[in-house]
Design a protein around this motif. Structure first.
Motif, PDB file in Angstrom:
ATOM      1  N   LYS A   1       0.817  -1.219   0.000  1.00 41.84           N
ATOM      2  CA  LYS A   1       0.000   0.000   0.000  1.00 41.84           C
ATOM      3  C   LYS A   1       0.847   1.263   0.000  1.00 41.84           C
ATOM      4  N   TRP A   2       2.077   1.121   0.407  1.00 37.86           N
ATOM      5  CA  TRP A   2       2.949   2.294   0.420  1.00 37.86           C
ATOM      6  C   TRP A   2       4.391   1.842   0.548  1.00 37.86           C
TER       7      TRP A   2
ATOM      8  N   GLU B   1       1.450  -3.543   3.840  1.00 37.56           N
ATOM      9  CA  GLU B   1       0.315  -4.053   3.078  1.00 37.56           C
ATOM     10  C   GLU B   1      -0.982  -3.582   3.707  1.00 37.56           C
ATOM     11  N   GLN B   2      -0.856  -2.740   4.706  1.00 38.96           N
ATOM     12  CA  GLN B   2      -2.009  -2.230   5.410  1.00 38.96           C
ATOM     13  C   GLN B   2      -2.101  -0.730   5.227  1.00 38.96           C
ATOM     14  N   THR B   3      -3.311  -0.208   5.307  1.00 38.05           N
ATOM     15  CA  THR B   3      -3.466   1.235   5.148  1.00 38.05           C
ATOM     16  C   THR B   3      -3.641   1.962   6.471  1.00 38.05           C
TER      17      THR B   3
ATOM     18  N   LEU C   1      -5.048   6.590  -0.972  1.00 37.70           N
ATOM     19  CA  LEU C   1      -5.365   5.190  -0.659  1.00 37.70           C
ATOM     20  C   LEU C   1      -6.862   4.935  -0.727  1.00 37.70           C
TER      21      LEU C   1
ATOM     22  N   SER D   1      -8.995   2.776  -3.790  1.00 35.40           N
ATOM     23  CA  SER D   1      -9.880   1.637  -3.553  1.00 35.40           C
ATOM     24  C   SER D   1     -11.319   1.977  -3.919  1.00 35.40           C
TER      25      SER D   1
END
Length: 701
Positions: A136-137, A326-328, A352, A356
């Motif tokens: 995610k980043w 992998e998490q926001t 983000l 989505s």
DNA sequence: ACGCTGACTTAGAACATGGGGG
DNA sequence: CCCCCATGTTCTAAGTCAGCGT
């Protein structure tokens, strides 16, 4: 807020090169202020980026107009705590204006004007997709969360049985929470009182003078709270402003975070204060104390090479610090009611969320391509038996009525609400009317909102059809589904037959996860909720484009008000479909009464005028006056109609969550370059910037 | 296969603001 | 000018659904 007044049409990308919008809509000045406030960060460059990263970053920068470099210097001052300072860039978004942005970004000469803040948006949709699958980043740095102030005892004493009672600060704190809710509906609910008393009595201890809740008198505390509120209200404008500014200043470091090489807004950096739990509907835990959250309860997420958030409470420390790219989420803790996760995420306008969101709508559009095939499959499945019949019957409902999937719930812990898979026999009534079979649904859905819907075949009689159409509690089976509906009714009959109790599940072999597994087979990535998104967006698109060859097209296009009404009517259809509701204002009845009176008054005035006209010499002038008045009356009357129609209906929920914004953008561009800010407020404009850029007047869902 | 944890979207109410009309 | 109401913003509860561990 303030911005709504400038209606600027959105340029249609095709035809007009598009003039300004960027600049005036997105004041660069804002940038400056935000930058300075947040100061916190540091852009990753400074931290030894990998080769790849730096490349990408460069690119981003370039696009944004290279302004980065010049601002770096200023951040420094505010941030002692950090070692690295970041140039918080504000990037002004639009291409054309970026250059100028940079120049005045710094100098910032003017800006006396009110200043509409539009946040700078990182235009992720113009960047190529950079990240590896699932990531995610690559860089995330932020200052964590801000805590509510500690409880300050006020020393006001409650009474018990007429006696004045002293409480410890801890006891006083929860007594005050209770007092604060004395005028809400909760105060009258037994479950609420029972739960509260359980905790309160525990805090009081065994041999306390207070023995029960009935004889407690919290009024002194209630009065105290009222007085405090009054005091606050009585502050002068200047004082209020000062307080507001002070708050902004303390919060500034938390407002923005650094994500990769740009800034993003934090969506909720304030830790929830302690209070009494306010569950919706008949929640079994209402009135329980939601405890104070400490740093020790919170897990922080940032990148390894970032400066980690510092805990602002002295003597405390975060529970842990992780680096989950992998998490926001930026942080989470568990609440003390059901141990549920509370996350800190970026705001709705962030890249983000935007990405989505776009994916969500793209998936719904994908469903559009497959929906004919899938519906055929459902039709087939309706005729089978057992699990397959249940699956397809449920899907028919989900597709046609836009109801939710319906996970199981534990009613000891949560309110008893249902969705499709969890429907019980008691929620369904089968019947017949002159057109054929009917199904009446009556259950509590999400948030304990009532879902009442009589589903039936469309009457041949136009008059009746019209009537039903205007009734939000009736819906007609859509064209082409009549035969399937009859089948669905038969299936429902067998699923609710009298061998079942009212409290038994209709779909006894189903749950949401098996249903979704089945859906995945029909189309990759398909789940039950996609049908809601799809049907909502599809409906809006259909409704809006009825304008294309509507017999009264020109009257709808006559002015902004009429065109807006057309849009809102389409939006309304979706809100009804999705059962989006809102509480009717307590003063609603009196408001309507007032309107009636006003209308009556105008009518009287009109009658009067007409009488006078007969004897008047200046007939022309009178005629004009009359026409004028008539216009005002009709305006008032339509306003009243709208008010009545929208009384319990929320349009905003579908706008925010279900309607592909590109539909709206395209429609606005197509039909007279209708000002987008009539239908999207500032937040939505920010949130849907990607769509505004993407959709031209030919775009269709 | 199933129950639970975890992450993320969706939701209405509460609260704040400010503009229009009396 | 003030107040009322509409609208926008904040808050946090309540859903969905994937994935994991048993």
């Amino acid at each position: 807020m303030s911005e709504s007044d400038d209606d600027k049409p959105l340029k249609s990308s095709k035809k007009e090169p598009k003039p300004e919008e960027d600049d005036d809509d997105v004041p660069l000045k804002k940038a400056k202020s935000s930058k300075k406030e947040n100061v916190q960060s540091q852009v990753k460059e400074e931290n030894a980026p990998t080769a790849k990263e730096s490349k990408k970053k460069k690119k981003t920068k370039r696009k944004r107009g290279d302004d980065d470099d010049d601002d770096d210097d200023d951040d420094e001052e505010d941030f002692d705590t950090r070692k690295k300072k970041a140039p918080a860039k504000k990037e002004k978004s639009s291409k054309s204006s970026s250059k100028s942005a940079k120049t005045d970004g710094k100098g910032q000469p003017k800006k006396p004007k009110k200043e509409v803040k539009v946040e700078p948006v990182y235009e992720w949709w113009k960047d190529e997709q950079p990240l590896a699958q699932g990531k995610k980043w690559r860089f995330l740095e932020h200052n964590g969360v801000i805590f509510p102030p500690n409880y300050e005892p006020h020393g006001v004493k409650m009474k018990y049985d007429g006696q004045i009672i002293s409480l410890t600060p801890e006891q006083e704190a929860i007594a005050t929470m209770y007092a604060a809710m004395s005028r809400t509906d909760y105060a009258g609910k037994d479950v609420f009182k029972k739960n509260f008393w359980k905790e309160f009595s525990e805090k009081l201890g065994k041999n306390h003078a207070i023995k029960d809740l009935e004889n407690c008198d919290f009024q002194p505390i209630v009065d105290h709270l009222d007085a405090e509120r009054e005091k606050k209200k009585a502050l002068t404008k200047e004082e209020k402003l000062k307080i507001k500014q002070a708050k902004e200043k303390t919060e500034a470091p938390y407002v923005t975070v650094v994500l990769d090489s740009h800034l993003e807004k934090n969506g909720n950096f304030r830790v929830e204060p302690a209070g009494l739990f306010r569950g919706r509907g008949e929640h079994p835990k209402m009135g329980q104390v939601k405890g104070v959250i400490q740093p020790e309860d919170i897990t922080m997420n940032c990148s390894e090479d970032a400066c980690p958030p510092r805990c602002s409470l002295p003597g405390h420390a975060w529970q842990s610090l992780v680096h989950k790219d992998e998490q926001t989420w930026l942080a989470f803790y568990k609440d003390t009611i059901n141990g549920e996760f509370k996350y800190v995420f970026l705001s709705a306008g962030s890249s983000l969320k935007g990405q989505s969101d776009r994916e969500k709508f793209e998936k719904a559009r994908e469903l559009k391509k497959h929906v004919a095939r899938i519906r055929q499959r459902i039709t087939q499945g309706l005729k089978s038996s057992g699990l397959e019949m249940q699956q397809n019957t449920a899907l028919w409902l989900i597709d046609n009525l836009a109801i939710r999937a319906g996970n199981e719930k534990d009613t000891n812990e949560e309110a008893d609400t249902v969705g499709c898979c969890s429907l019980r026999v008691e929620h369904i009534t089968l019947g017949t009317d002159e057109e054929g079979p009917t199904i009446y649904f009556n259950f509590l859905g999400k948030d304990s909102i009532e879902y009442k819907n009589l589903v039936k075949l469309r009457p041949k009689d136009e008059e009746k059809a019209k009537e039903g159409e205007e009734n939000p509690c009736v819906s007609f089976v859509r064209e082409g589904e009549e035969k399937n509906f009859r089948r669905v009714v038969e299936n429902m009959r067998s699923l609710t037959s009298n061998s079942k109790k009212p409290s038994d599940d209709v779909f006894d072999q189903l749950n949401t996860s098996s249903l979704n597994t089945y859906l995945k087979d029909l189309m990759p990535g398909l789940t039950a909720k996609v049908f809601r998104t799809y049907n909502a967006s599809f409906t809006l698109d259909q409704e809006l484009y009825k304008l294309e060859d509507h017999p009264e097209k020109s009257s709808f296009l006559r002015n902004d008000a009429t065109q807006l009404k057309f849009y809102n009517d389409a939006n309304y259809q979706v809100a009804i479909l999705c059962n989006h509701s809102r509480a009717v204002s307590k003063t609603f009845d009196s408001q309507v009464e007032k309107m009636d009176e006003k209308i009556k008054g105008l009518h009287e005035e009109l009658a009067d005028l007409k009488k006078k006209k007969k004897s008047a010499d200046n007939k022309e002038q009178m005629k004009k006056k009359i026409a004028n008045l008539e216009e005002r009356i009709s305006k008032q009357e339509t306003q009243k109609q709208i008010k009545l129609k929208l009384a319990g209906v929320a349009l905003s929920t579908s706008k925010v969550n279900y309607l592909d914004p590109r539909i709206t953008v395209a429609w606005c561009k197509r039909f007279g370059n209708f000002p987008l800010n009539k239908v999207f407020n500032k937040s939505l404009i920010t949130k849907f910037k990607w769509a505004i850029d993407e959709a031209d007047e030919d775009w269709r869902f």
